[in-house]
Every structure is written in C-alpha cells, then in structure tokens.
Design a protein around this motif. Sequence first.
Motif, PDB file in Angstrom:
ATOM      1  N   LEU A   5      -2.575   8.464   8.832  1.00  0.00           N
ATOM      2  CA  LEU A   5      -2.199   8.569   7.432  1.00  0.00           C
ATOM      3  C   LEU A   5      -3.233   7.819   6.596  1.00  0.00           C
ATOM      4  CD1 LEU A   5       1.608   7.959   7.898  1.00  0.00           C
ATOM      5  CD2 LEU A   5       0.450  10.140   7.564  1.00  0.00           C
ATOM      6  N   SER A   6      -3.068   7.832   5.287  1.00  0.00           N
ATOM      7  CA  SER A   6      -4.033   7.204   4.407  1.00  0.00           C
ATOM      8  C   SER A   6      -3.338   6.424   3.320  1.00  0.00           C
ATOM      9  CB  SER A   6      -4.936   8.266   3.771  1.00  0.00           C
ATOM     10  OG  SER A   6      -5.817   7.694   2.835  1.00  0.00           O
ATOM     11  N   THR A   7      -4.019   5.424   2.789  1.00  0.00           N
ATOM     12  CA  THR A   7      -3.523   4.689   1.635  1.00  0.00           C
ATOM     13  C   THR A   7      -4.220   5.171   0.362  1.00  0.00           C
ATOM     14  OG1 THR A   7      -5.124   2.904   1.920  1.00  0.00           O
ATOM     15  CG2 THR A   7      -2.982   2.646   3.004  1.00  0.00           C
ATOM     16  N   ILE A   8      -4.976   6.266   0.483  1.00  0.00           N
ATOM     17  CA  ILE A   8      -5.741   6.829  -0.640  1.00  0.00           C
ATOM     18  C   ILE A   8      -5.294   8.265  -0.878  1.00  0.00           C
ATOM     19  CG2 ILE A   8      -8.047   7.391  -1.501  1.00  0.00           C
ATOM     20  CD1 ILE A   8      -9.098   5.192   0.410  1.00  0.00           C
ATOM     21  N   PHE A   9      -4.976   8.589  -2.116  1.00  0.00           N
ATOM     22  CA  PHE A   9      -4.519   9.914  -2.502  1.00  0.00           C
ATOM     23  C   PHE A   9      -5.512  10.992  -2.047  1.00  0.00           C
ATOM     24  CE2 PHE A   9      -4.506  13.411  -5.577  1.00  0.00           C
ATOM     25  CZ  PHE A   9      -3.177  13.800  -5.525  1.00  0.00           C
ATOM     26  N   GLY A  10      -5.020  12.021  -1.378  1.00  0.00           N
ATOM     27  CA  GLY A  10      -5.813  13.180  -0.996  1.00  0.00           C
ATOM     28  C   GLY A  10      -6.644  13.035   0.259  1.00  0.00           C
ATOM     29  N   GLN A  11      -6.588  11.925   0.939  1.00  0.00           N
ATOM     30  CA  GLN A  11      -7.413  11.770   2.155  1.00  0.00           C
ATOM     31  C   GLN A  11      -6.572  11.830   3.402  1.00  0.00           C
ATOM     32  OE1 GLN A  11      -9.979   8.364   2.012  1.00  0.00           O
ATOM     33  NE2 GLN A  11     -11.169   9.229   0.365  1.00  0.00           N
ATOM     34  N   VAL A  62       0.842  -1.203   0.000  1.00  0.00           N
ATOM     35  CA  VAL A  62       0.000   0.000   0.000  1.00  0.00           C
ATOM     36  C   VAL A  62       0.873   1.248   0.000  1.00  0.00           C
ATOM     37  CG1 VAL A  62      -1.977  -1.075   1.170  1.00  0.00           C
ATOM     38  CG2 VAL A  62      -0.221   0.029   2.523  1.00  0.00           C
ATOM     39  N   PRO A  63       0.455   2.266  -0.771  1.00  0.00           N
ATOM     40  CA  PRO A  63       1.148   3.548  -0.692  1.00  0.00           C
ATOM     41  C   PRO A  63       0.712   4.259   0.590  1.00  0.00           C
ATOM     42  CG  PRO A  63      -0.711   3.745  -2.167  1.00  0.00           C
ATOM     43  CD  PRO A  63      -0.662   2.305  -1.721  1.00  0.00           C
ATOM     44  N   ILE A  64       1.532   5.148   1.080  1.00  0.00           N
ATOM     45  CA  ILE A  64       1.179   5.912   2.276  1.00  0.00           C
ATOM     46  C   ILE A  64       1.172   7.392   1.910  1.00  0.00           C
ATOM     47  CG2 ILE A  64       1.781   6.488   4.652  1.00  0.00           C
ATOM     48  CD1 ILE A  64       3.234   3.778   4.781  1.00  0.00           C
ATOM     49  N   TYR A  65       0.027   8.006   2.090  1.00  0.00           N
ATOM     50  CA  TYR A  65      -0.159   9.419   1.772  1.00  0.00           C
ATOM     51  C   TYR A  65      -0.389  10.231   3.040  1.00  0.00           C
ATOM     52  CZ  TYR A  65      -0.926   8.225  -3.136  1.00  0.00           C
ATOM     53  OH  TYR A  65      -0.787   7.785  -4.421  1.00  0.00           O
ATOM     54  N   GLU A  66       0.112  11.433   3.021  1.00  0.00           N
ATOM     55  CA  GLU A  66      -0.281  12.453   3.982  1.00  0.00           C
ATOM     56  C   GLU A  66      -0.931  13.535   3.132  1.00  0.00           C
ATOM     57  OE1 GLU A  66       1.398  14.676   7.900  1.00  0.00           O
ATOM     58  OE2 GLU A  66       2.831  14.248   6.304  1.00  0.00           O
ATOM     59  N   GLY A  67      -2.268  13.535   3.137  1.00  0.00           N
ATOM     60  CA  GLY A  67      -3.003  14.382   2.211  1.00  0.00           C
ATOM     61  C   GLY A  67      -2.768  13.896   0.799  1.00  0.00           C
ATOM     62  N   SER A  68      -2.240  14.775  -0.059  1.00  0.00           N
ATOM     63  CA  SER A  68      -1.970  14.380  -1.447  1.00  0.00           C
ATOM     64  C   SER A  68      -0.488  14.072  -1.686  1.00  0.00           C
ATOM     65  CB  SER A  68      -2.446  15.465  -2.404  1.00  0.00           C
ATOM     66  OG  SER A  68      -1.789  16.675  -2.123  1.00  0.00           O
ATOM     67  N   ALA A  69       0.302  14.041  -0.627  1.00  0.00           N
ATOM     68  CA  ALA A  69       1.730  13.757  -0.768  1.00  0.00           C
ATOM     69  C   ALA A  69       2.017  12.281  -0.493  1.00  0.00           C
ATOM     70  CB  ALA A  69       2.542  14.613   0.201  1.00  0.00           C
ATOM     71  N   LEU A  70       2.599  11.612  -1.471  1.00  0.00           N
ATOM     72  CA  LEU A  70       3.037  10.229  -1.282  1.00  0.00           C
ATOM     73  C   LEU A  70       4.308  10.279  -0.448  1.00  0.00           C
ATOM     74  CD1 LEU A  70       2.760   7.194  -2.008  1.00  0.00           C
ATOM     75  CD2 LEU A  70       4.207   7.676  -3.993  1.00  0.00           C
ATOM     76  N   ILE A  71       4.256   9.754   0.767  1.00  0.00           N
ATOM     77  CA  ILE A  71       5.405   9.852   1.670  1.00  0.00           C
ATOM     78  C   ILE A  71       6.103   8.517   1.888  1.00  0.00           C
ATOM     79  CG2 ILE A  71       4.512  11.907   2.815  1.00  0.00           C
ATOM     80  CD1 ILE A  71       3.729  10.069   5.192  1.00  0.00           C
ATOM     81  N   GLY A  72       5.570   7.453   1.318  1.00  0.00           N
ATOM     82  CA  GLY A  72       6.204   6.153   1.472  1.00  0.00           C
ATOM     83  C   GLY A  72       5.273   5.049   1.041  1.00  0.00           C
ATOM     84  N   ALA A  73       5.643   3.833   1.394  1.00  0.00           N
ATOM     85  CA  ALA A  73       4.827   2.670   1.078  1.00  0.00           C
ATOM     86  C   ALA A  73       5.146   1.582   2.088  1.00  0.00           C
ATOM     87  CB  ALA A  73       5.101   2.191  -0.335  1.00  0.00           C
ATOM     88  N   LEU A  74       4.225   0.669   2.213  1.00  0.00           N
ATOM     89  CA  LEU A  74       4.360  -0.427   3.168  1.00  0.00           C
ATOM     90  C   LEU A  74       4.045  -1.730   2.464  1.00  0.00           C
ATOM     91  CD1 LEU A  74       4.638  -1.331   6.182  1.00  0.00           C
ATOM     92  CD2 LEU A  74       2.180  -0.996   6.357  1.00  0.00           C
ATOM     93  N   GLY A  75       4.855  -2.736   2.711  1.00  0.00           N
ATOM     94  CA  GLY A  75       4.588  -4.062   2.174  1.00  0.00           C
ATOM     95  C   GLY A  75       4.461  -5.055   3.304  1.00  0.00           C
TER      96      GLY A  75
END
Length: 94
Positions: free
Chosen positions: A88-94, A55-68
């Motif tokens: 944090l969120s795994t969905i862009f912009g949330q 899963v990607p990790i977003y803070e708002g609309s910024a992709l800040i990392g990912a987790l496997g």
Amino acid sequence: MDGALAPILDFTIDKAYTSTMGNTSHAFAERMNSSVGLPMGAANRPRLCAWDGGVPIYEGSALIGALGVSGATGQEDIQTAAVAEVGLSTIFGQ
C-alpha cells in the motif's frame, strides 16, 4: 510500545484520524504553522493532532484508512508508520 504511557493510545488514534483528511499528520502540522485562522479553528475540533506519526493509507487513489503511531520521537513514529511493505502507499495515486 512496551512501557508507553496510557494516553499514548489516544494520541495514535488522533494521529490516524487527522490523516483521514488525506495527508500525514506532519503535513497537517506544517499547514497549521503556515496559516493564520486554521490553528484557532482546529483547536476546537476533537481528534485532530498536529504531531508526527499519522499517515493515510491509499490503495491507488482510494483512501482506505489511516495509521497512527506514537510513543517514540516524531521521526521514529513516522518511520514505524510505513505501510509500503504490504503493498500500500501513504501517497495519493501510488
């Protein structure tokens, strides 16, 4: 995960790497299954993994990392990879 085989670590890294493209490794797998040329091209790229658990990790609309996550069933890997508990969120912009 206790008792997981050694290659599982590589799978987790690959799932996270795949998710740095901005979507889950599950979504990448779906795209691979619906495309004609993508599977052939992706097969030649190291680190791409079309298995559940990345899963990607977003803070708002910024992709800040990912987790496997790997070592269980695909659905269990997805559930374990949830990051909402830390704000944090795994969905862009949330």
